[in-house]
Design a protein around this motif. Sequence first.
Motif, PDB file in Angstrom:
ATOM      1  N   GLY A 176       0.794  -1.222   0.000  1.00 25.94           N
ATOM      2  CA  GLY A 176       0.000   0.000   0.000  1.00 25.94           C
ATOM      3  C   GLY A 176       0.821   1.264   0.000  1.00 25.94           C
ATOM      4  N   SER A 177       2.102   1.165  -0.327  1.00 24.32           N
ATOM      5  CA  SER A 177       2.989   2.335  -0.257  1.00 24.32           C
ATOM      6  C   SER A 177       2.755   3.330  -1.381  1.00 24.32           C
ATOM      7  CB  SER A 177       4.453   1.878  -0.300  1.00 24.32           C
ATOM      8  OG  SER A 177       4.753   1.266  -1.550  1.00 24.32           O
ATOM      9  N   GLY A 178       2.147   2.878  -2.474  1.00 26.84           N
ATOM     10  CA  GLY A 178       1.940   3.767  -3.615  1.00 26.84           C
ATOM     11  C   GLY A 178       3.105   3.788  -4.579  1.00 26.84           C
TER      12      GLY A 178
ATOM     13  N   GLU B 139      -1.581   8.126  -7.661  1.00 26.35           N
ATOM     14  CA  GLU B 139      -1.827   9.567  -7.762  1.00 26.35           C
ATOM     15  C   GLU B 139      -2.256  10.184  -6.432  1.00 26.35           C
ATOM     16  OE1 GLU B 139      -0.846  11.315 -10.280  1.00 26.35           O
ATOM     17  OE2 GLU B 139      -0.198   9.450 -11.226  1.00 26.35           O
ATOM     18  N   GLU B 140      -2.962   9.436  -5.612  1.00 22.56           N
ATOM     19  CA  GLU B 140      -3.322   9.949  -4.291  1.00 22.56           C
ATOM     20  C   GLU B 140      -2.083  10.147  -3.431  1.00 22.56           C
ATOM     21  OE1 GLU B 140      -6.206  11.027  -2.865  1.00 22.56           O
ATOM     22  OE2 GLU B 140      -6.908  10.972  -4.942  1.00 22.56           O
ATOM     23  N   GLU B 141      -1.140   9.204  -3.525  1.00 23.27           N
ATOM     24  CA  GLU B 141       0.099   9.340  -2.761  1.00 23.27           C
ATOM     25  C   GLU B 141       0.955  10.474  -3.317  1.00 23.27           C
ATOM     26  OE1 GLU B 141       2.937   8.118   0.284  1.00 23.27           O
ATOM     27  OE2 GLU B 141       0.772   8.234  -0.017  1.00 23.27           O
TER      28      GLU B 141
ATOM     29  N   ARG C 234       6.049  13.776  -7.309  1.00 22.35           N
ATOM     30  CA  ARG C 234       6.284  12.371  -7.631  1.00 22.35           C
ATOM     31  C   ARG C 234       7.707  12.023  -7.185  1.00 22.35           C
ATOM     32  NH1 ARG C 234       3.335   9.174 -10.692  1.00 22.35           N
ATOM     33  NH2 ARG C 234       2.332  10.943 -11.742  1.00 22.35           N
ATOM     34  N   ASP C 235       7.827  11.025  -6.347  1.00 18.05           N
ATOM     35  CA  ASP C 235       9.113  10.681  -5.741  1.00 18.05           C
ATOM     36  C   ASP C 235       9.781   9.539  -6.500  1.00 18.05           C
ATOM     37  OD1 ASP C 235      11.120  10.905  -3.764  1.00 18.05           O
ATOM     38  OD2 ASP C 235      10.256   9.256  -2.611  1.00 18.05           O
ATOM     39  N   VAL C 236      11.045   9.734  -6.848  1.00 19.62           N
ATOM     40  CA  VAL C 236      11.882   8.683  -7.425  1.00 19.62           C
ATOM     41  C   VAL C 236      12.779   8.178  -6.301  1.00 19.62           C
ATOM     42  CG1 VAL C 236      13.565   8.084  -9.194  1.00 19.62           C
ATOM     43  CG2 VAL C 236      11.868   9.883  -9.637  1.00 19.62           C
ATOM     44  N   LEU C 237      12.687   6.894  -6.014  1.00 23.72           N
ATOM     45  CA  LEU C 237      13.353   6.323  -4.843  1.00 23.72           C
ATOM     46  C   LEU C 237      14.376   5.266  -5.251  1.00 23.72           C
ATOM     47  CD1 LEU C 237      13.539   5.703  -1.737  1.00 23.72           C
ATOM     48  CD2 LEU C 237      11.634   4.098  -2.105  1.00 23.72           C
TER      49      LEU C 237
END
Length: 437
Positions: A120-122, A160-162, A169-172
Amino acid sequence: MATATATAAPSLHASPSAPPANDIISRNYNSNNNNNNVNSYVDRGSGRRRLSEVWREVHGSNNWEGLMDPLDPNLRLEIIRYGEFVTACYKAFDLDPNSSRYLHCKYGKASMLREVGLGGSGYEVTKYIYALPDIGISLSGGGGADVARWIGYVAVCTDEEEVKRLGRRDVLVTFRGTVTHSEWIANLMSSLTPAKLNPFEPADDVKVQAGFLSLYTSSSQAESRLGLGSCRQQLLSEISRIINEYKGEELSITLAGHSMGSSLATLLAYDITELGMNGEIPVTVFSFAGPRVGNSGFKDRCEGLGVRVLRIVNVNDPITKLPGVFFNENFRVFGMERLSCYVHVGVELLLDFFKVHDPSCVHDLESHINLLRCPKTLGLFRRRDGGDFDFVRLAKEMFRSGEKNIAGFQWEWTKAALWLYLLLTVINLDSYTLLNM
């Protein structure tokens, strides 16, 4: 061993040097107390600002000024969240020598986060990363064969909610710590060497630890034939692809790692910014229990490029004192600091925990995360005389005796290796000396 319990109000301190004792979170970590989750520290009704409004500050745009003492709730939750992404590397790493996936990830990219409890992390995993250091010899056996091993992954926030909650928008990218034989030897390759990652500006005064650089830039002939390339090539290619895919959106690049993995995260942050790949995209490192990576020239260059590094450190962890136990940022004589000494990069968030029957917990990632989940006033076990444990003495005892039971502690191989690593680094053995003992 007799112990005395000390209690003090927990607090935090951000500083390039060691703070007073009352500026540190204190806790005796209880490994059974792990039934919390990230949301257990949501400060409901506090009126704190939404993460989407303050994410740049939380990711270090102002070097975390005003967020560390007391620790900002948004920052605390972000540290825990990224710590869990790093923990996923360990949960997914296959340590069964009978498995066909031995020393690789147990799961496919599409299911990995779900399998480790982060479904559920998105985020979606887009690439697995493999690495192999060039240690100058060939090692036999599954733990050290000349084959690149799975060391982490790249993921993107696609929900999109996250994305809305995060404010971008996070690049990890996450990295695990040391596991294989060759990685342990790379850790001991403690000489400083010029990084020279930018062919257009090969600055000789920007130096990093030779073993970490080798792990980051080396590839075997087998990987080259398969088109896999070095850890560096894999990462730069994937990050460039993602940036192009989401061009025009507000992005962040977040790099997180534990122990040796935090060194790779710091090297990657420097590399991305040195090459200018990120443009205006902020690059932040969350370093858990990380050692020093380079000299003051490296530190200055990272700061000049806008790299933000938050180091989550346990004051009792010997690994965070390495390399450069003696020649470090506190050693200044005849200009030696810049040329030959190791220096930490970034801002420290200092924790204080120790478990007397399991001293290796001082370096354990989940111990760090669990303390941040529940930062309550708890006892801290210390020696009766109030001093720190003599890490070097214990390591020497273990090394000389060859026994598994040292000073009343039951040692497993991974725990023993941690202390042996400290001993060998302290007495300044290079890889050649180690292999010819």
